[in-house]
Structures are given as structure tokens and as C-alpha cells.
Scaffold this active site. Structure first.
Site, short mmCIF file in Angstrom:
data_model
loop_
_atom_site.label_atom_id
_atom_site.label_comp_id
_atom_site.label_asym_id
_atom_site.label_seq_id
_atom_site.Cartn_x
_atom_site.Cartn_y
_atom_site.Cartn_z
N ASP A 1 -6.87 -24.75 14.60
CA ASP A 1 -6.68 -25.49 13.37
C ASP A 1 -5.40 -25.03 12.66
O ASP A 1 -4.32 -25.05 13.27
CB ASP A 1 -7.94 -25.34 12.50
CG ASP A 1 -7.96 -26.23 11.29
OD1 ASP A 1 -8.28 -27.43 11.44
OD2 ASP A 1 -7.66 -25.73 10.18
N HIS B 1 -15.15 -29.73 16.21
CA HIS B 1 -13.88 -29.10 15.81
C HIS B 1 -13.85 -27.59 15.97
O HIS B 1 -12.81 -27.02 16.31
CB HIS B 1 -13.60 -29.47 14.36
CG HIS B 1 -12.33 -28.88 13.80
ND1 HIS B 1 -11.09 -29.12 14.35
CD2 HIS B 1 -12.13 -28.03 12.75
CE1 HIS B 1 -10.17 -28.47 13.65
NE2 HIS B 1 -10.77 -27.80 12.69
#
Length: 295
Positions: free
Chosen positions: A108, A276
Site C-alpha cells: 500500500d 487488500h
């Protein structure tokens, strides 16, 4: 604080050019730097780092503005939270530990910092792994309604006039748990001790302010830096591994390897069974891929 890291990880605060960076280190062998994303801390790696430490010297850090690292007050341009500034912190941390060359693994926001570090310091970064991202420049240049709805937080957090800071400050724990829970695809559950640490760290007003500055910088100065690299034909020179969640927006919305091959000549990778948060949802697969790639 209660942390789910094994006792062999030693904590130390490193002065990175005047910015105090919280670090943890363990293992022996070739060095690898692990960088977390939003809204976590270094603890996102708690299931992966011990495996890598069996054969590598593993350095975990909290990015500036996150966790227990320093949180410089953002200026009007948010230059303090450009990926260039955040990458410089990490370079200085690794130099302080005695490593002039090292591999970088980022998830991320940490992957975006790693991308910038590999571009700015190509002699230092030997390998780069990016987890569940495509380059920031590509994201903004190809944003559409699907992205706006799926990644609405990019625009919300980048809003000015103190709006996101005020709203998130009202109930930071709700934001953390709702944001993470909505991007989980049924893999391993989040470790509650780690989540409590994310909440503790993010609940500090300076952390909320810093994280918003991070996203504002991504939509402004980071794009200036990224466009300059693109115009100059500057690409990541080291081998790049891309991993992404097969259920994540990134996995569903992009041809990940094709996108990255516009930014780096040596790219490989695959999806893993998660949404994610790959290091927490699919730690076994992530550790196996990273161990093989780093060998």
C-alpha cells in the site's frame, strides 16, 4: 504495548535526518526493509517478518506520520509527506543499521514509498516488491467512476480545509475497523492485538493530520515527481515483484503486471487469495513468494 511480534525483534528509534523513525530488527543475512501501508503500522508484517528473518536481516519501520514514528506538522504544500521525503527517511534508517544495499518490500503506501526509493536511490535498492498497488501516476491518469467509488478515501483524505481531519478525529476507531473490515476477503482474520495498535497510533490527532497530508501529497507533489521521472524515461532498474489480492480492487481493476512493465523492465508476480491486506490475510502465500524471490 502489546505486540504480536516475536521476542527476537529488537526495537530502536532511529534519527533519520531529524525525524525519529520507530524500527524493529531481527534475523541475520541479506537485509530486507519492510514498509507498511494505511492505516497500519509495521505490525502488518507480524505473520511474515518472522519467516523472512530465518534467512534475512529484517528491518521493520513505521513510516513518518504513522505508528510510533515522528509526525512532522504538514506545511501548506505537504512536502513533508511526499514519497520522496518518506523514502529518504528509510534510506537513512538502513544506513544507520549499516546497510548500503538492501531489498525493499512495501504494501500500500509503503509500496509507493518503496517505488520512490528505488527511483531516487537505484544503487541502494537491490530488489523491490510491491503489494496490491499500481503506480500512483497510473492510478490518477486512469481514474474513473469505478476507482472513485472503490478508492473514495484517496479523494476524501486529500480534501482540504481540515475536513477529513475533523471527521476522522470524531471516531478514529470506527474508521480503522470499518475501512479494514470492508477490504477483507475471508482469509486469515486480523490479529486483534495488531488492530488495537493501529487504533492506538491512528487516534493521535497528529497521525490523522499526517496521513491526510500523505494523501494530499500523492495527488500533488508526488505527481510532479512521477511525471518528471516519466518524461525523463527513468524507470525502476532492479527486479520488481508485484503481488496483489485476487479479490482486491487492484486485482479486479488493472492488468497489474502490464501496468508495472511500463515502469520497470524486470517484472514478475501473481495474485494471492486475499483482498487488500495481503500480509495479514494470506501471510503464508506472501512469505513463500517473498522468500523465493529474495533467495
Amino acid at each position: 504495548m502489546a505486540v504480536p511480534l516475536p521476542s527476537e525483534f529488537t526495537y530502536r528509534t532511529v534519527d533519520a535526518g531529524g525525524v525519529a523513525i520507530n524500527t524493529a530488527i531481527a534475523g541475520d543475512g541479506p537485509p530486507v526493509l519492510l514498509l507498511h501501508g494505511y492505516p497500519q503500522t509495521h505490525l502488518i508484517w507480524h505473520r511474515v517478518a518472522p519467516v523472512l528473518a530465518e534467512r534475512h536481516t529484517v528491518v521493520l519501520t513505521d513510516l513518518r506520520g504513522y505508528g510510533d514514528s515522528a509526525k512532522p506538522a504538514p506545511s501548506s504544500t505537504d512536502v513533508e509527506y511526499t514519497k520522496r521525503a518518506m523514502a529518504r527517511d528509510q534510506l537513512l534508517v538502513m544506513r544507520e543499521y549499516g546497510f548500503d544495499e538492501f531489498a525493499v518490500v512495501g504494501h500500500d503506501r509503503g509500496a509507493r514509498v518503496g517505488h520512490r526509493l528505488a527511483l531516487d536511490e537505484p544503487s541502494a535498492v537491490t530488489r523491490l516488491a510491491v503489494l496490491d498497488i499500481v503506480p500512483t501516476r497510473h492510478v490518477f491518469r486512469h481514474a474513473d467512476a469505478a476507482f472513485g467509488l472503490g478508492y473514495y478515501h484517496w479523494f476524501f483524505l486529500a480534501a482540504g480545509n481540515g475536513i477529513p481531519e475533523r471527521l476522522l478525529g470524531g471516531d478514529p476507531e470506527f474508521w480503522i475497523r470499518a475501512r479494514m473490515g470492508s477490504r477483507h476477503a475471508g482469509g486469515e482474520s486480523f490479529d486483534e492485538a495488531a488492530v488495537r495498535e493501529y487504533v492506538r497510533c491512528f487516534s493521535e490527532p497528529a497521525a490523522i493530520s499526517a496521513s491526510c497530508a500523505d494523501y494530499r501529497a500523492a495527488a500533488a507533489l508526488d505527481l510532479v515527481h512521477d511525471d518528471a521521472d516519466h518524461d525523463a524515461g527513468r524507470r525502476v532498474g532492479c527486479p520488481l515483484l508485484a503481488l496483489w489480492g485476487e479479490s482486491s480492487f487492484v486485482g479486479r481493476g488493472y492488468d497489474v503486471l502490464s501496468v508495472w512493465r511500463d515502469y520497470a523492465p524486470d517484472v514478475r508476480g501473481r495474485p494471492v487469495p486475499s483482498d487488500h491486506y495481503l500480509p495479514e490475510e494470506a501471510p503464508g502465500e506472501v512469505a513463500e513468494e517473498l522468500s523465493s524471490w529474495l533467495a
